[in-house]
Design an enzyme around this catalytic site. Sequence first.
Site, PDB file in Angstrom:
ATOM      1  N   LYS A 189      35.983  10.477  29.847  1.00  0.00           N
ATOM      2  CA  LYS A 189      37.367  10.170  29.493  1.00  0.00           C
ATOM      3  C   LYS A 189      37.572   8.686  29.188  1.00  0.00           C
ATOM      4  O   LYS A 189      36.743   7.834  29.494  1.00  0.00           O
ATOM      5  CB  LYS A 189      38.307  10.643  30.603  1.00  0.00           C
ATOM      6  N   ARG A 244      35.208  19.432  36.243  1.00  0.00           N
ATOM      7  CA  ARG A 244      35.204  19.863  34.843  1.00  0.00           C
ATOM      8  C   ARG A 244      34.327  18.900  34.059  1.00  0.00           C
ATOM      9  O   ARG A 244      34.566  17.692  34.055  1.00  0.00           O
ATOM     10  CB  ARG A 244      36.627  19.879  34.304  1.00  0.00           C
TER      11      ARG A 244
END
Length: 286
Positions: free
Chosen positions: A221, A255
Amino acid sequence: MLSLGGHDFGDDRPLIMAIVNRTPDSFYDRGETFAFETALQRVRDVVRDGAEIVDIGGVKAAPGEPVDTAEELERTVSFVAAVRAEFPDVVISVDTWRHEVGEAVCRAGADLLNDAWGGWDPELVEVAGQFGVGVVCTHAGGAEPRTRPHRVTYDDVVADILERTVGLAERAVAAGVPHESVLIDPGHDFGKNTRHSLEASRRLPEMVATGWSVLVSLSNKDFVGETLDRPLEERLIGTLAATSVSAWMGARVFRAHNVPETRQTLDMVASIRGTRPPARSVRGLA
């Protein structure tokens, strides 16, 4: 105990939720698994590599070309059915904020609805309760789906995370979702700047202390990239560092794009913690 798809997972077992994007424009794989057969092979690979959950998405999180409900259904429903037919025991999650999609994928065999936009469609949790499937309650700070944060501020970002995610979790149970099938997610990057996401990571024990199972979505991210000043292709090391810290602090589900590396990271943390024995132990014994 975390219960998903007919499986009960003990507190000492960290789980991997592998990302499978049926989108032509996803931020990380850039459409690599958009094609049906390629996406199915991705599922085969991640299950082989140790993922207990596959998270299927039909719309990328970031702004981009509009994807209406019909198109999202086209990308997800038949694929969920194919995964269920080939992998009867894997936990199937679908990343959606739309209740129409949630209902259709549950009928096709999904076990978990991953609501990354924090209850934007309030009917989605009703669908989860109707079908008795799990739900991920994510903090997005009230952001509209597929928007980026802009000068967002919080008096206390973690207090806001706790208020919103616990509230969503309690609403899920009231709607019929089993308590043991509800997860809360701090929502790194969603409705947050990099400093917010780092604080959410640093104070993760406050989420764990609520008693709800915690999921983290850290993989490659922007908060990792900005923290280390690394482009998308060079964020794995930072991601695994954040994964290790989150696992030590008590997160349950991770995740991830990079499943083999994440599996080794989680196994190592579990072994240091003492909840997983070494795969072999011969040093000093011969």
